[in-house]
Motif scaffolding. Sequence first.
Motif, PDB file in Angstrom:
ATOM      1  N   PHE A 217       0.841  -1.192   0.000  1.00 59.97           N
ATOM      2  CA  PHE A 217       0.000   0.000   0.000  1.00 59.97           C
ATOM      3  C   PHE A 217       0.878   1.245   0.000  1.00 59.97           C
ATOM      4  N   ARG A 218       0.501   2.241  -0.811  1.00 66.84           N
ATOM      5  CA  ARG A 218       1.280   3.478  -0.951  1.00 66.84           C
ATOM      6  C   ARG A 218       0.396   4.706  -0.725  1.00 66.84           C
ATOM      7  N   HIS A 219       1.035   5.781  -0.315  1.00 70.72           N
ATOM      8  CA  HIS A 219       0.439   7.117  -0.186  1.00 70.72           C
ATOM      9  C   HIS A 219      -0.656   7.220   0.883  1.00 70.72           C
ATOM     10  N   PRO A 220      -0.382   6.751   2.123  1.00 68.31           N
ATOM     11  CA  PRO A 220      -1.406   6.869   3.157  1.00 68.31           C
ATOM     12  C   PRO A 220      -1.863   8.321   3.328  1.00 68.31           C
TER      13      PRO A 220
ATOM     14  N   ASP B 222      -3.101  10.443   1.455  1.00 68.93           N
ATOM     15  CA  ASP B 222      -2.919  11.382   0.336  1.00 68.93           C
ATOM     16  C   ASP B 222      -3.920  11.009  -0.760  1.00 68.93           C
ATOM     17  N   PHE B 223      -5.077  11.653  -0.746  1.00 64.88           N
ATOM     18  CA  PHE B 223      -6.160  11.289  -1.656  1.00 64.88           C
ATOM     19  C   PHE B 223      -5.727  11.361  -3.119  1.00 64.88           C
ATOM     20  N   ALA B 224      -5.123  12.471  -3.516  1.00 66.33           N
ATOM     21  CA  ALA B 224      -4.754  12.658  -4.931  1.00 66.33           C
ATOM     22  C   ALA B 224      -3.771  11.580  -5.395  1.00 66.33           C
ATOM     23  N   ALA B 225      -2.759  11.303  -4.597  1.00 66.41           N
ATOM     24  CA  ALA B 225      -1.765  10.293  -4.978  1.00 66.41           C
ATOM     25  C   ALA B 225      -2.386   8.902  -5.007  1.00 66.41           C
ATOM     26  N   GLN B 226      -3.275   8.608  -4.057  1.00 68.58           N
ATOM     27  CA  GLN B 226      -3.945   7.304  -4.062  1.00 68.58           C
ATOM     28  C   GLN B 226      -4.825   7.147  -5.294  1.00 68.58           C
TER      29      GLN B 226
ATOM     30  N   HIS C 227      -6.019   4.592 -10.372  1.00 65.31           N
ATOM     31  CA  HIS C 227      -6.351   4.654 -11.807  1.00 65.31           C
ATOM     32  C   HIS C 227      -5.273   3.973 -12.645  1.00 65.31           C
ATOM     33  N   ALA C 228      -4.009   4.123 -12.265  1.00 69.65           N
ATOM     34  CA  ALA C 228      -2.928   3.460 -13.006  1.00 69.65           C
ATOM     35  C   ALA C 228      -3.078   1.946 -12.926  1.00 69.65           C
ATOM     36  N   ASN C 229      -3.463   1.435 -11.752  1.00 70.39           N
ATOM     37  CA  ASN C 229      -3.678  -0.008 -11.624  1.00 70.39           C
ATOM     38  C   ASN C 229      -4.863  -0.461 -12.464  1.00 70.39           C
ATOM     39  N   PHE C 230      -5.901   0.352 -12.503  1.00 66.78           N
ATOM     40  CA  PHE C 230      -7.040  -0.001 -13.338  1.00 66.78           C
ATOM     41  C   PHE C 230      -6.668   0.036 -14.819  1.00 66.78           C
ATOM     42  N   ASP C 231      -5.844   0.999 -15.208  1.00 66.23           N
ATOM     43  CA  ASP C 231      -5.402   1.062 -16.608  1.00 66.23           C
ATOM     44  C   ASP C 231      -4.656  -0.201 -17.021  1.00 66.23           C
ATOM     45  N   LYS C 232      -3.928  -0.840 -16.077  1.00 66.23           N
ATOM     46  CA  LYS C 232      -3.263  -2.110 -16.383  1.00 66.23           C
ATOM     47  C   LYS C 232      -4.286  -3.187 -16.728  1.00 66.23           C
ATOM     48  N   VAL C 233      -5.392  -3.191 -15.994  1.00 70.75           N
ATOM     49  CA  VAL C 233      -6.463  -4.150 -16.274  1.00 70.75           C
ATOM     50  C   VAL C 233      -7.028  -3.893 -17.662  1.00 70.75           C
ATOM     51  N   LEU C 234      -7.320  -2.627 -17.963  1.00 69.66           N
ATOM     52  CA  LEU C 234      -7.848  -2.283 -19.291  1.00 69.66           C
ATOM     53  C   LEU C 234      -6.897  -2.736 -20.395  1.00 69.66           C
ATOM     54  N   ARG C 235      -5.608  -2.455 -20.238  1.00 70.68           N
ATOM     55  CA  ARG C 235      -4.618  -2.848 -21.261  1.00 70.68           C
ATOM     56  C   ARG C 235      -4.606  -4.363 -21.454  1.00 70.68           C
ATOM     57  N   HIS C 236      -4.693  -5.106 -20.359  1.00 69.78           N
ATOM     58  CA  HIS C 236      -4.688  -6.572 -20.467  1.00 69.78           C
ATOM     59  C   HIS C 236      -5.801  -7.055 -21.392  1.00 69.78           C
ATOM     60  N   TYR C 237      -6.955  -6.429 -21.292  1.00 73.68           N
ATOM     61  CA  TYR C 237      -8.109  -6.846 -22.089  1.00 73.68           C
ATOM     62  C   TYR C 237      -8.244  -6.073 -23.400  1.00 73.68           C
TER      63      TYR C 237
ATOM     64  N   GLU D  74     -13.895   3.236   7.066  1.00 77.87           N
ATOM     65  CA  GLU D  74     -12.515   2.791   6.890  1.00 77.87           C
ATOM     66  C   GLU D  74     -12.432   1.807   5.731  1.00 77.87           C
ATOM     67  N   LEU D  75     -11.205   1.631   5.234  1.00 81.98           N
ATOM     68  CA  LEU D  75     -10.922   0.653   4.191  1.00 81.98           C
ATOM     69  C   LEU D  75      -9.831  -0.282   4.724  1.00 81.98           C
ATOM     70  N   THR D  76      -9.278  -1.119   3.887  1.00 77.78           N
ATOM     71  CA  THR D  76      -8.388  -2.188   4.334  1.00 77.78           C
ATOM     72  C   THR D  76      -7.135  -1.698   5.053  1.00 77.78           C
ATOM     73  N   PHE D  77      -6.453  -0.707   4.487  1.00 81.02           N
ATOM     74  CA  PHE D  77      -5.168  -0.286   5.032  1.00 81.02           C
ATOM     75  C   PHE D  77      -5.292   1.011   5.820  1.00 81.02           C
ATOM     76  N   PRO D  78      -4.521   1.148   6.904  1.00 77.00           N
ATOM     77  CA  PRO D  78      -4.508   2.433   7.614  1.00 77.00           C
ATOM     78  C   PRO D  78      -4.079   3.545   6.647  1.00 77.00           C
ATOM     79  N   GLY D  79      -4.852   4.614   6.602  1.00 73.07           N
ATOM     80  CA  GLY D  79      -4.533   5.716   5.692  1.00 73.07           C
ATOM     81  C   GLY D  79      -5.110   5.558   4.300  1.00 73.07           C
ATOM     82  N   GLN D  80      -5.751   4.418   4.017  1.00 67.89           N
ATOM     83  CA  GLN D  80      -6.392   4.245   2.706  1.00 67.89           C
ATOM     84  C   GLN D  80      -7.678   5.059   2.693  1.00 67.89           C
ATOM     85  N   VAL D  81      -7.829   5.919   1.682  1.00 67.89           N
ATOM     86  CA  VAL D  81      -9.002   6.793   1.624  1.00 67.89           C
ATOM     87  C   VAL D  81      -9.895   6.536   0.407  1.00 67.89           C
ATOM     88  N   ILE D  82      -9.448   5.700  -0.539  1.00 68.79           N
ATOM     89  CA  ILE D  82     -10.284   5.434  -1.716  1.00 68.79           C
ATOM     90  C   ILE D  82     -10.028   4.034  -2.255  1.00 68.79           C
TER      91      ILE D  82
END
Length: 133
Positions: free
Chosen positions: A43-46, A48-52, A57-67, A113-121
Amino acid sequence: MTTVDVFNHGMPAESDFGYAQAIKSGDLIHVSGQLSVDEAGEFRHPDDFAAQLELTHANFDKVLRHYGATRNQIVSQTLYVVNLRHHARAVSEGNLAYFGDHRPVSTVLGVTELTFPGQVIETSFIVDTKLPA
């Protein structure tokens, strides 16, 4: 016959928790909640909404590219946001920046709350590959 294509990022949590990042069944791709994790699944960027949101979105773009799909084929998104009232403007700005003129249906839920401490989205999607790319 409907074929099923499963996609994973290769993170330990996928096998530890027992889920797929995405499954394509027929023309639809159902994408699990994407969040701000790196290639190793860390998990990265606790808090930090914008960075998260950017890494989500970058992780989702990987999914899109795969398909071989594009953002224009997203038909639905569900967002889970900690402290939604505080982040509402950032959610709107992030959506407009990510989707441009495309308008999928959207549900935004405020959560405590979400899974990780500091996760906001976290956000999940449904993609229809029959739509024009």
